[in-house]
Write a protein that holds these residues in place. Structure first.
Motif, PDB file in Angstrom:
ATOM      1  N   VAL A   1       6.677   4.488  -1.673  1.00 16.33           N
ATOM      2  CA  VAL A   1       5.330   3.924  -1.600  1.00 16.33           C
ATOM      3  C   VAL A   1       4.327   4.992  -1.191  1.00 16.33           C
ATOM      4  O   VAL A   1       3.217   5.052  -1.721  1.00 16.33           O
ATOM      5  CB  VAL A   1       5.300   2.729  -0.619  1.00 16.33           C
TER       6      VAL A   1
ATOM      7  N   SER B   1       1.289   6.018  -3.509  1.00 17.63           N
ATOM      8  CA  SER B   1      -0.065   5.840  -2.981  1.00 17.63           C
ATOM      9  C   SER B   1      -0.834   7.161  -2.971  1.00 17.63           C
ATOM     10  O   SER B   1      -2.001   7.208  -3.359  1.00 17.63           O
ATOM     11  CB  SER B   1      -0.007   5.268  -1.561  1.00 17.63           C
TER      12      SER B   1
ATOM     13  N   GLU C   1       2.480  -1.328  -9.023  1.00 19.35           N
ATOM     14  CA  GLU C   1       3.582  -0.386  -8.791  1.00 19.35           C
ATOM     15  C   GLU C   1       4.269  -0.648  -7.459  1.00 19.35           C
ATOM     16  O   GLU C   1       5.496  -0.660  -7.373  1.00 19.35           O
ATOM     17  CB  GLU C   1       3.066   1.044  -8.847  1.00 19.35           C
ATOM     18  N   THR C   2       3.490  -0.860  -6.402  1.00 18.80           N
ATOM     19  CA  THR C   2       4.100  -1.108  -5.098  1.00 18.80           C
ATOM     20  C   THR C   2       4.697  -2.513  -5.019  1.00 18.80           C
ATOM     21  O   THR C   2       5.708  -2.724  -4.354  1.00 18.80           O
ATOM     22  CB  THR C   2       3.069  -0.918  -3.972  1.00 18.80           C
TER      23      THR C   2
ATOM     24  N   THR D   1       8.385  -3.206  -5.652  1.00 19.30           N
ATOM     25  CA  THR D   1       9.394  -2.887  -4.639  1.00 19.30           C
ATOM     26  C   THR D   1       9.804  -4.110  -3.816  1.00 19.30           C
ATOM     27  O   THR D   1      10.833  -4.074  -3.133  1.00 19.30           O
ATOM     28  CB  THR D   1       8.868  -1.816  -3.664  1.00 19.30           C
TER      29      THR D   1
ATOM     30  N   TYR E   1       4.599  -0.574   4.672  1.00 16.60           N
ATOM     31  CA  TYR E   1       5.959  -0.665   4.134  1.00 16.60           C
ATOM     32  C   TYR E   1       6.979  -0.161   5.136  1.00 16.60           C
ATOM     33  O   TYR E   1       8.110  -0.647   5.199  1.00 16.60           O
ATOM     34  CB  TYR E   1       6.039   0.098   2.809  1.00 16.60           C
TER      35      TYR E   1
ATOM     36  N   SER F   1       1.350   3.266   3.349  1.00 20.09           N
ATOM     37  CA  SER F   1       2.790   3.439   3.525  1.00 20.09           C
ATOM     38  C   SER F   1       3.262   2.909   4.873  1.00 20.09           C
ATOM     39  O   SER F   1       4.409   2.465   5.001  1.00 20.09           O
ATOM     40  CB  SER F   1       3.175   4.915   3.375  1.00 20.09           C
TER      41      SER F   1
END
Length: 373
Positions: A190, A194, A123-124, A127, A19, A16
């Motif tokens: 995120v 995660s 999934e991430t 974004t 991000y 994270s």
């Protein structure tokens, strides 16, 4: 050794933070691009003509993020899975012998790690387009709002830009909705994804090892600050896999051959997890249940630590610290930056008071914004 999602919490933080860096870099890029030449009468035209330059800068941020995040995710999933495996092996070392223990130690992990890592990367990665769109949208919005402000006689162009950027910095990159319909900003989304994926990797590795050793039952721990979703399962015996539903089963005693005992089973581990047990912030763990040997948790000990609601209050204060740090990063003048930094200090003070009153551990990494790229 019991397994819980919490054993992978530090690994999720490492993802994270990438991000968080990207979001902070985006805010600073947009702020710098808008601040340049803001007093010029041709500012709006010049800014609109330069939108391509900003887009290129944001795409550079995203490209670096993709490269860093893919590697970090693969490494984190492998480590989380390994921690889950080791937890099971430590438990099995005390109870399994011969073929059962050998099978548990020899279980291959690469396919499971690859599958779990690929799912989290996907999934991430979804974004990343939103990062680009958010940066360009706020850039165009600030130009439109601040360019019209002097004509309305309400505020200066700079004040209009600062107000719009402050709104953006407060929320960050938004527009992410989870399966339950809850809205998140980029970094929080995120981190949630995660922690969920890495906690799942650790638990899956643990149960895979138990399956290889022929262990069918597990027991849920007691835990402080439990949430309502998890409290139902505390101290309950669950099937490691298979059918849902509660009932009594006849199983062989763990250490006495041919002796059968009756065990009350509350359901299956997949059923409990689907109902909320072992969610990303869950403090519970599961461990091997040995019929006739394992004893359930005793009465909940008296603790000086906080309630679940107070632990969530701490999380709120941490989010506010990060929010005002983002606002400081997006401030266009020293006065706004000083105001934002004062808010940071105020919320940090409230965290200090809360942990002193409740005994909750302070987690400084959850208050940090790292340096932008």
């Amino acid at each position: 050794m019991p397994v819980s999602p919490g054993m992978a919490e530090d690994l999720a933080a490492a993802i994270s933070v990438l991000y968080e860096q990207a979001e902070l870099a985006l805010i600073e890029k947009v702020t710098t691009a808008l601040a340049e030449g803001i007093d010029s009468p041709l500012w709006a035209q010049l800014k609109l003509a330069a939108v391509g330059n900003l887009q290129a800068a944001i795409l550079e941020i995203i490209a670096a993020l993709q490269a860093d995040a893919s590697g970090a995710i693969g490494q984190a999933v492998a480590e989380a899975y390994d921690r889950g495996q080791q937890a099971a092996i430590l438990e099995l070392g005390a109870v399994a012998t011969g073929p059962a223990l050998a099978a548990a130690e020899a279980l291959p992990s690469a396919p499971a790690v690859d599958r779990l890592a690929a799912a989290l990367v996907q999934e991430t990665g979804a974004t990343h387009l939103r990062i680009l769109r958010s940066g360009l949208d706020i850039y165009r919005q600030v130009i439109a709002e601040s360019a019209s402000a002097p004509l309305l006689g309400v505020e200066t162009r700079r004040q209009g830009a600062e107000r719009a950027l402050a709104r953006f910095a407060e929320k960050g990159v938004t527009g992410f909705v989870d399966k339950s319909g809850r809205a998140w900003n980029l970094t929080s989304y995120v981190e949630m994804a995660s922690r969920s994926a890495l906690g799942r990797a650790a638990v899956e590795a643990h149960t895979d090892r138990l399956a290889a050793a022929g262990i069918d039952l597990v027991i849920v721990s007691d835990a402080p600050e439990e949430c309502p979703r998890c409290k139902l399962w505390e101290g309950k015996v669950l099937r490691r896999d298979g059918e849902s539903g509660a009932g009594r089963v006849e199983v062989e005693h763990a250490t006495e051959d041919d002796r059968m005992i009756s065990v009350s089973v509350a359901g299956s581990l997949p059923e409990a997890r689907a109902a909320g047990l072992m969610h990303p912030n869950c403090r519970h763990s599961v461990s091997i249940y040995l019929p006739g040997v394992t004893k359930g948790p005793g009465p909940k000990e008296q603790r000086s630590r906080a309630t679940y609601e107070q632990s969530q209050q701490q999380r709120y204060f941490e989010r506010q610290v990060r929010r005002w740090k983002r606002e400081a990063a997006g401030a266009m003048d020293d006065k706004r930056k000083a105001t934002a930094n004062a808010k940071v200090r105020a919320y940090q003070g409230r965290i200090r008071e809360l942990v002193a009153d409740t005994g909750l551990p302070r987690k400084p990494h959850r208050e940090q914004l790292t340096s932008a790229r």
